[in-house]
Each structure stands twice: as structure tokens, then as C-alpha cells.
Design a protein around this motif. Structure first.
Motif, short mmCIF file in Angstrom:
data_model
loop_
_atom_site.label_atom_id
_atom_site.label_comp_id
_atom_site.label_asym_id
_atom_site.label_seq_id
_atom_site.Cartn_x
_atom_site.Cartn_y
_atom_site.Cartn_z
N LEU A 431 0.80 -1.16 -0.07
CA LEU A 431 0.14 0.29 0.13
C LEU A 431 0.81 1.19 -0.05
O LEU A 431 0.60 2.20 -0.56
CB LEU A 431 -0.96 0.00 1.14
N SER A 432 1.94 1.30 0.78
CA SER A 432 2.84 2.43 0.89
C SER A 432 3.47 2.64 -0.55
O SER A 432 3.66 4.00 -0.89
CB SER A 432 3.90 2.14 1.85
N ASN A 433 3.82 1.44 -1.46
CA ASN A 433 4.18 1.73 -2.86
C ASN A 433 3.42 2.27 -3.53
O ASN A 433 3.83 3.30 -4.40
CB ASN A 433 4.77 0.51 -3.30
N LEU A 434 2.05 1.70 -3.54
CA LEU A 434 1.08 2.61 -4.35
C LEU A 434 0.82 3.84 -3.91
O LEU A 434 0.67 4.87 -4.88
CB LEU A 434 -0.31 1.76 -4.14
N LEU A 435 0.77 4.36 -2.77
CA LEU A 435 0.65 5.84 -2.29
C LEU A 435 1.80 6.40 -2.76
O LEU A 435 1.76 7.81 -3.11
CB LEU A 435 0.41 5.99 -0.84
N ASP A 436 3.11 6.04 -2.67
CA ASP A 436 4.29 6.61 -2.97
C ASP A 436 4.25 7.21 -4.54
O ASP A 436 4.59 8.09 -4.87
CB ASP A 436 5.53 5.99 -2.65
N ASN A 437 3.76 6.12 -5.21
CA ASN A 437 3.71 6.23 -6.66
C ASN A 437 2.89 7.38 -7.30
O ASN A 437 2.95 8.22 -7.79
CB ASN A 437 3.43 5.07 -7.43
N ALA A 438 1.49 7.41 -6.27
CA ALA A 438 0.76 8.19 -6.56
C ALA A 438 1.23 9.65 -6.08
O ALA A 438 0.89 10.70 -6.94
CB ALA A 438 -0.67 8.07 -5.65
N VAL A 439 1.72 10.00 -4.94
CA VAL A 439 2.36 11.19 -4.78
C VAL A 439 3.33 11.60 -5.59
O VAL A 439 3.62 12.76 -6.23
CB VAL A 439 2.97 10.94 -3.33
N LYS A 440 4.33 10.59 -6.24
CA LYS A 440 5.14 11.04 -7.14
C LYS A 440 4.84 11.35 -8.38
O LYS A 440 5.44 12.31 -9.04
CB LYS A 440 6.18 9.81 -7.24
N TYR A 441 4.10 10.90 -8.87
CA TYR A 441 3.41 11.20 -10.38
C TYR A 441 2.28 11.89 -10.42
O TYR A 441 1.48 11.86 -11.31
CB TYR A 441 3.18 9.76 -11.02
N THR A 442 1.80 12.72 -9.32
CA THR A 442 0.82 13.86 -9.24
C THR A 442 1.28 14.94 -8.95
O THR A 442 2.11 15.16 -8.35
CB THR A 442 -0.16 13.43 -8.22
N ALA A 443 0.73 15.91 -9.91
CA ALA A 443 1.45 17.05 -9.86
C ALA A 443 1.03 18.02 -8.38
O ALA A 443 -0.03 17.16 -7.83
CB ALA A 443 0.83 18.06 -10.96
N ASP A 444 1.87 19.01 -7.95
CA ASP A 444 1.49 19.74 -6.91
C ASP A 444 -0.02 20.17 -6.94
O ASP A 444 -0.38 20.69 -7.77
CB ASP A 444 2.37 20.84 -6.59
N GLY A 445 -0.62 20.00 -5.66
CA GLY A 445 -2.15 20.20 -5.61
C GLY A 445 -3.25 19.33 -6.06
O GLY A 445 -4.38 19.66 -6.10
N GLY A 446 -2.60 18.13 -6.35
CA GLY A 446 -3.40 17.16 -7.08
C GLY A 446 -4.18 16.36 -5.90
O GLY A 446 -4.22 16.86 -4.91
N HIS A 447 -5.07 15.51 -6.31
CA HIS A 447 -5.80 14.75 -5.46
C HIS A 447 -5.66 13.45 -5.62
O HIS A 447 -5.62 12.65 -6.39
CB HIS A 447 -7.59 14.95 -6.05
N ILE A 448 -5.42 12.67 -4.28
CA ILE A 448 -5.24 11.33 -4.03
C ILE A 448 -6.42 10.82 -3.35
O ILE A 448 -6.72 11.17 -2.11
CB ILE A 448 -3.82 10.76 -3.44
N ARG A 449 -7.07 9.65 -3.75
CA ARG A 449 -8.14 9.05 -3.08
C ARG A 449 -7.89 7.50 -2.71
O ARG A 449 -7.32 6.76 -3.66
CB ARG A 449 -9.53 9.04 -3.93
N ILE A 450 -7.93 7.30 -1.31
CA ILE A 450 -7.91 6.04 -1.19
C ILE A 450 -9.44 5.20 -0.70
O ILE A 450 -9.81 5.74 0.35
CB ILE A 450 -7.08 5.73 0.14
N GLY A 451 -10.01 4.45 -1.47
CA GLY A 451 -11.00 3.67 -1.42
C GLY A 451 -11.21 2.42 -0.82
O GLY A 451 -10.69 1.53 -1.43
N VAL A 452 -11.82 2.03 0.35
CA VAL A 452 -11.96 0.74 0.78
C VAL A 452 -13.44 0.18 0.82
O VAL A 452 -14.27 0.90 0.93
CB VAL A 452 -11.28 0.65 2.27
N GLN A 453 -13.29 -1.19 0.13
CA GLN A 453 -14.85 -1.49 -0.01
C GLN A 453 -15.04 -2.95 0.28
O GLN A 453 -14.06 -3.92 -0.10
CB GLN A 453 -15.25 -1.26 -1.63
N ARG A 454 -16.04 -3.24 1.28
CA ARG A 454 -16.10 -4.65 1.55
C ARG A 454 -17.12 -5.52 0.48
O ARG A 454 -18.27 -4.74 -0.06
CB ARG A 454 -16.87 -4.83 2.96
N MET A 455 -16.41 -6.53 0.10
CA MET A 455 -17.40 -7.54 -0.79
C MET A 455 -17.95 -8.63 -0.04
O MET A 455 -17.28 -8.65 1.17
CB MET A 455 -16.73 -7.51 -2.27
#
Length: 675
Positions: A431-455
Motif C-alpha cells: 500500500l505504501s508503494n502505491l501511495l508513494d507512486n501516486a504522490v510521485k506522479y501527481t502534480a502539486d495540488g493534485g487529489h489522491i483518493r484511497i477507497g476501501v470497499q467490503r465485498m
């Protein structure tokens, strides 16, 4: 013969006596006749010696018959045996059949002439006719026997030659069968092509299987085959080779893609052959093989691509490792300045800490990649609420996201626990790797969403950003080892290209999946992991007390053993609230431990004078009341290294650089965390 001789045995005896007395003259006359009449073969010394040696046996048997000695039937058998022996010898010497006949016929003539000379001088010619007939019959039998023997020798030679030929043909057939079987086993088609008629002979069924041609329609011509080739340059190359082979013993080797006749399927074939004269020697034909090498060519392409990616990875790794070293060295240089202001000192501290953590993260990824590739990674699974791993991953990346002004949104974290059975540390890493990539490849001021869903039976965790996005066609490659998006699509961001590969391997080991989606460059990315849920309750940590506040830790006696003085001294400064001593060698460590009686020992395994494993074994021999808590603090982190440390008596195994929080916790709890 017996009746003829018995009519006048007296005259026969006298004739035999005459022949014996004139034997030398008779022999010379025979040799002269042979020299005169046997023009097929020159009479040499060996032939003359053979004639002289053969004369006594036949001559003696003839004289015995004429003199009326032993029964003529026995003599005839002897004469026949001698004639056959003579024929065998002449066969060995290379005589022809007519030469053998002439030789015996001349001997008969010489003897008949000598008998006529006897009767010309005798007072009576009584019995002359009977004696001549006896000599004729004797030599007739001898000549027939010799010829029969000679023909038998010749028949045996012919039969031997035919047998050799049959054996050679059988061996050739076996060789061809073995070649055909080997070609079939290797998947080779065998063909022969006549350039003059543009006609081919296909030697096995494999040719039809490779080309897709129906066996009922027969082999393809060269022109028909070239019409199947994918690329015009392959057609031109093959045509050039075929034209050159018409006038020289040229080799033909072509690898080209074709479209099969019936199915229109595609494959890559390799043609290898050579032009040579046919059996008549009047025309040249191409004899060769054809193989379907589609899988081999694709494997070679994959290897070349993997090699290219490896080179790119090594270049990127060098770049990534140098990047954090530059600010660390600059910060170290700034520390030499006297009277640094507190804000600047805190800034330097932050620089060193951030980039040291970055280096640690790179090394951890490399080690994980090596362990996963070797199948040596081990998961410490337990049942826990996956939201704990999500919270830790957010905590690890929150500061970086805030630094870029990203808005971090989390949904679906409320409600009943989401229990999974897995390794909390490894899932946090994913999960940290996915978040790190999202931060790295999103321009400043961007939006990052983490959605958790039970199936129904699974939990889905999605990390979505508004970053640079990905080319959908390249998404499957992003999970391959050393693979990165093209430079232009990464917005100048760097990376090793192994994080997603490690993440996918870890998810597979947990029975989960990881997927990526993007609507294209500049339109953001969405990574979704899915894990199976379980029903076991999560284990909750024990409360430290009614108020939840930890009591102040008591000072500990700590021994740090490391031949790297900077590493030992820096760790001692971190633990300055405790009673700390340092040793740089194994000998020094054992000496200090005897009087110092440390409660916890941080021990490097690679010491200059003795292995840390041996030091641990000696320290472990102390009674439980005085035995220290042993921590291996080393750069060796493979599973076998951990097992060796455990067997040597270590209580814990930490890989450098170890988290400071973990070291502090071990020092505080060393009395309660012994294994």
C-alpha cells in the motif's frame, strides 16, 4: 578310364616311365608354351614357380593311372582335389578363367606330344590310342574340376559383393530412418527442390504441418512458398539465395514469417539447405530442412528485451543511489560550520534523515526483489484488520503528500473490522508503494483518493490519483521486473521499476490480486488490490495500563559491538540515556562483557578477528540471570543468515540500517521480549 588302361598295362607302364624320365624336358616345353600362348598375362617368376610346383601333383597322378597303380577312382579323386587346389591358388593370384583353362590345356598338349614321341620311336604302337584317350579323360576331369572350383570362387566373391552391397544399403536405410526420426523429433521438415522445374519433393509430413498445405494438394513450388512470406525483403533475400545456388554450392539460410495456407495462421520458419548435384549429376537441387521457430524467436526477443531492461535498470539504479548521496554529503559538509543556527541544524537533520530513508527504501526493494526471485521470502502471517496496514501506509506518505499540496481523501474505513490473514508489514509495504507512486506522479495540488470497499468474501482497496496517467497498452508491462513507463510519460520522475513487480508478487503470495487502470496519459491512474477476508478475530495489543501512558524506561547496560566505528558511535549517541559501551573486535567485546555484564548486546556478525556468531555462542553460555539479550545488527538478511543467528543464540535479528524506533523498543523491553 580303368577299362582303357587295363587293356595293355604293360605299354601304359612304359609310357609312364618315359614321361618320368623326360620330366625336365616336358616342364621346359610347358613353360615355353605358356610363355608363347598366354598373352593375357605375362609369365613372371611367380607364375613360373606356380607352374613348376603344380606339375608334380597332376603329373604324378597321371603316371600312376598309366602305370596301373592304385584304383583309378582314388587317383581321380586325388587329381580332382589337386586341380581344385591349383584353381584356388590361381584365383588368389588374380588369374582369369580363360587363363586357367589355357594353362591346363597346354600341359595336356605337352604330355600328349611327349607320348607321341615315345610311340614314334617304339617298336610297337600297341595301346597308343587307349593311352591318349586315358590322358584326355584325365585332363578333362581335372579341367572341369578346376573350372568348377574357379567358378565357385567367383560366385562366392559375387555373393560377398552382393552381401556387402545389401548390408551397405541396409545401413544406409537405417541411417536415413534415424535421420528421418531425428528430424521428426526435432520438428524439422525435409525437402528437395529442383530449380529448373520449380518442383519440390517433401520427404515427411512435417513440411505440410508447418506450411498448412494439404497433403492431398502436394508440395508447394518455390514461387507459391514465397507468396506466403510476410515481408518483401524476405522474398528478395530468398530469391537471391536460390538464384545464386543454381551455379554454385551455396548454402541457404533464411528466417522469415509466413502465413499458413489453410488456416491463415502466422508462424516464423527457419530454412537451412545446400545446393548440390543430384544422383545423375546432370542438374543441381536444393536439399534442406524447414522448422517452425516461432517460440524460439519470441524467446530470443524476450531475452533481448529483458537484457535491455536490465541495462536500463542498472543505469537508473546508479542514478537513484547517487541522488540521495549528494544532499547527504552536502549536509555533512555544512555540519563542519561552527555556530549553526537551530533552524538550519534542524533542516540539515531533516535532509539527512529523508535521503537516508530513501536509500534504505531502495535497498529494501532490491533485497525483496532478490528474495522473491529466489523464492526465499517468508511471510509472517497473522489475522488482523487490514485498515491497520492502510493507516500505516498513509502515515508513511502523509508528510510527502502534504509537501506537494496533495489532497488525501480516505473513504470506507468505518464499520466492522476488515479481517485478513497476512503479513501486516508486507501489506503495508504494498500500500505504501502505491501511495508513494501516486504522490510521485501527481502534480502539486493534485487529489489522491484511497477507497476501501467490503465485498462478499473479499476486501478491495483502491488508490486513485489525478496524476500523469498511463498508456493503457503499456499497463501489463508495468508489473514486469525492471519495467518503467517511457521517459516522456513519467514527467521527469525517476524510479527503479521494481516496486510494482514486488507488489504483485507479494499480493500473489497473499492470495490476492493487483490491477491498474488509466484512461490515458494526463488522466490519472487507479491501482486496486483485492484480498480474501477471514472470520478470525483480530489480536489486539495489551493496554499498558489504566491510563494508557507508558512508564518512563529504566536505564539499561548496552554493549555495541561493531568494527565500523562511525556506526557504533552514532548508535551510542542515540542511546545516550542508557549506560553504553563500545567494542570494535570480538576479543574486546568478550573482555568488556565479563565485567560490564550488559543487559542487551547489539552485535555485528562480520567482525575482523572472529565471527559474531561465535561471540554470541560464548555469551549465550552464561546463566540466565546474567545472560544478555542478544541482537544481531548486520547487513546479512537472507533466511539462512537468520537461521544461523538463531542457532548461535541470538534473540533478535535486525538488518542494517535498522529502524531507530525498533532499536529503542528492544532496549526498553529487552527483559520481556526474550524468545
Amino acid at each position: 578310364m580303368e577299362d582303357i588302361v587295363s587293356e595293355d598295362s604293360g605299354s601304359g607302364a612304359r609310357v609312364a616311365d618315359h614321361l618320368v624320365r623326360h620330366r625336365g624336358q616336358l616342364t621346359r616345353r610347358w613353360l615355353r608354351a605358356v610363355s608363347r600362348y598366354m598373352r593375357i598375362r605375362p609369365v613372371n617368376r611367380e607364375v613360373a614357380a606356380g607352374l613348376i610346383n603344380q606339375l608334380p601333383s597332376l603329373f604324378g597322378e597321371l603316371c600312376t593311372v598309366l602305370a596301373g597303380g592304385p584304383p583309378t577312382e582314388i587317383v581321380a579323386r586325388r587329381a580332382l582335389h589337386d586341380a581344385r587346389a591349383h584353381a584356388s591358388e590361381r584365383w588368389r593370384q588374380g588369374f582369369a578363367l580363360d587363363e586357367l583353362y589355357l594353362e591346363l590345356d597346354l600341359l595336356q598338349r605337352c604330355i600328349q606330344g611327349c607320348v607321341r614321341e615315345y610311340f614314334a620311336a617304339a617298336p610297337s604302337r600297341e595301346g597308343q590310342t587307349a593311352i591318349h584317350e586315358c590322358i584326355d579323360e584325365f585332363f578333362s576331369d581335372a579341367i572341369r574340376g578346376a573350372i568348377a572350383q574357379f567358378q565357385a570362387q567367383q560366385d562366392r566373391r559375387v555373393n560377398d559383393a552382393l552381401g556387402d552391397r545389401d548390408r551397405a544399403l541396409a545401413a544406409q536405410q537405417r541411417s536415413e530412418d534415424r535421420l528421418r526420426m531425428a528430424a521428426e523429433a526435432a520438428g524439422l521438415g525435409i525437402f528437395e527442390w529442383d530449380p529448373d522445374a520449380d518442383a519440390a519433393v517433401w520427404e515427411n509430413e512435417r513440411m505440410f504441418g508447418i506450411t498448412g498445405q494439404s497433403p492431398e494438394r502436394g508440395p508447394l513450388s518455390a514461387e507459391d512458398f514465397m507468396a506466403m512470406l510476410d515481408r518483401p525483403e524476405d522474398v528478395a533475400h530468398l530469391r537471391e539465395l536460390l538464384d545464386a545456388g543454381r551455379t554454385s554450392s551455396a548454402d541457404v539460410h533464411v528466417v522469415a514469417g509466413i502465413r499458413k495456407v489453410a488456416s491463415d495462421g502466422h508462424c516464423i520458419v527457419e530454412i537451412a539447405g545446400r545446393f548440390m548435384d543430384d544422383a545423375t549429376g546432370q542438374r543441381r537441387v536444393l536439399v534442406g530442412t524447414m522448422a517452425d521457430v516461432t517460440r524460439r524467436v519470441h524467446a530470443e526477443d524476450a531475452l533481448r528485451e529483458a537484457d535491455r531492461r536490465k541495462d536500463t535498470f542498472l543505469a537508473t539504479l546508479a542514478h537513484e543511489l547517487r541522488n540521495p548521496l549528494a544532499p547527504i554529503l552536502n549536509a555533512a559538509h555544512l555540519l563542519h560550520r561552527p555556530d549553526l543556527p537551530a533552524p538550519q541544524l534542524r533542516w540539515i537533520q531533516g535532509v539527512v534523515e529523508r535521503h537516508a530513508k530513501h536509500l534504505t527504501h531502495l535497498i529494501d526493494d532490491l533485497l525483496d526483489l532478490s528474495r522473491i526471485s529466489a523464492g526465499k521470502i517468508r511471510l509472517r502471517k497473522e489475522t488482523f484488520d487490514v485498515r491497520i496496514a492502510i493507516g500505516r501506509a498513509i502515515e508513511m506518505n502523509a508528510a510527502s503528500a502534504a509537501g506537494h499540496g496533495h489532497r488525501l481523501e480516505v473513504t470506507g474505513m468505518q464499520g466492522a473490522p476488515l479481517l485478513v490473514h497476512g503479513d501486516p508489514t508486507r501489506l503495508t509495504q504494498v500500500l505504501s508503494n502505491l501511495l508513494d507512486n501516486a504522490v510521485k506522479y501527481t502534480a502539486d495540488g493534485g487529489h489522491i483518493r484511497i477507497g476501501v470497499q467490503r465485498m462478499t468474501h473479499r476486501v478491495s482497496i483502491a488508490v486513485q490519483d489525478t496524476g500523469i496517467g498511463m498508456d493503457p497498452a503499456l499497463i501489463p508491462q508495468m508489473f514486469e521486473m525492471f519495467e518503467q513507463a517511457p521517459e516522456a510519460s513519467r514527467g521527469g520522475k525517476s524510479g527503479l521499476g521494481i516496486g510494482l513487480s514486488v507488489a504483485q508478487s507479494l499480493m500473489t503470495m497473499h492470495g490476492g490480486t493487483i490491477e491498474a487502470r488509466s484512461e490515458g496519459p494526463g488522466r490519472g491512474s487507479r491501482f486496486t488490490i483485492s484480498l480474501p477476508l477471514c472470520d478470525s478475530p483480530a489480536r489486539r495489543p495489551h493496554s499498558s495500563g489504566p491510563s494508557g501512558h507508558e512508564p518512563a524506561p529504566a536505564p539499561r547496560r548496552v554493549l555495541i559491538v561493531d568494527d565500523n566505528h562511525d556506526a557504533a558511535m552514532s548508535l551510542a549517541l542515540i542511546l545516550d540515556d542508557h549506560d553504553v559501551q563500545i567494542a570494535g573486535t570480538a576479543t574486546e567485546a568478550i573482555r568488556i562483557a565479563k565485567d560490564f555484564r550488559p543487559e542487551i548486546v547489539f552485535l555485528d556478525l562480520g567482525l575482523p578477528d572472529m565471527s559474531g556468531l561465535n561471540v554470541a555462542a560464548q555469551l549465550s553460555k552464561q546463566t540466565d540471570a546474567h545472560r544478555p539479550f542478544l541482537v544481531a545488527l548486520t547487513g546479512y538478511g537472507q533466511p539462512e543468515d537468520r537461521e544461523q543467528a538463531r542457532e548461535a543464540g541470538f534473540d533478535r535479528h535486525l538488518v542494517k540500517p535498522a529502524p531507530i524506533e525498533e532499536i529503542l523498543r528492544l532496549v526498553e523491553d529487552c527483559g520481556q521480549t526474550r524468545r
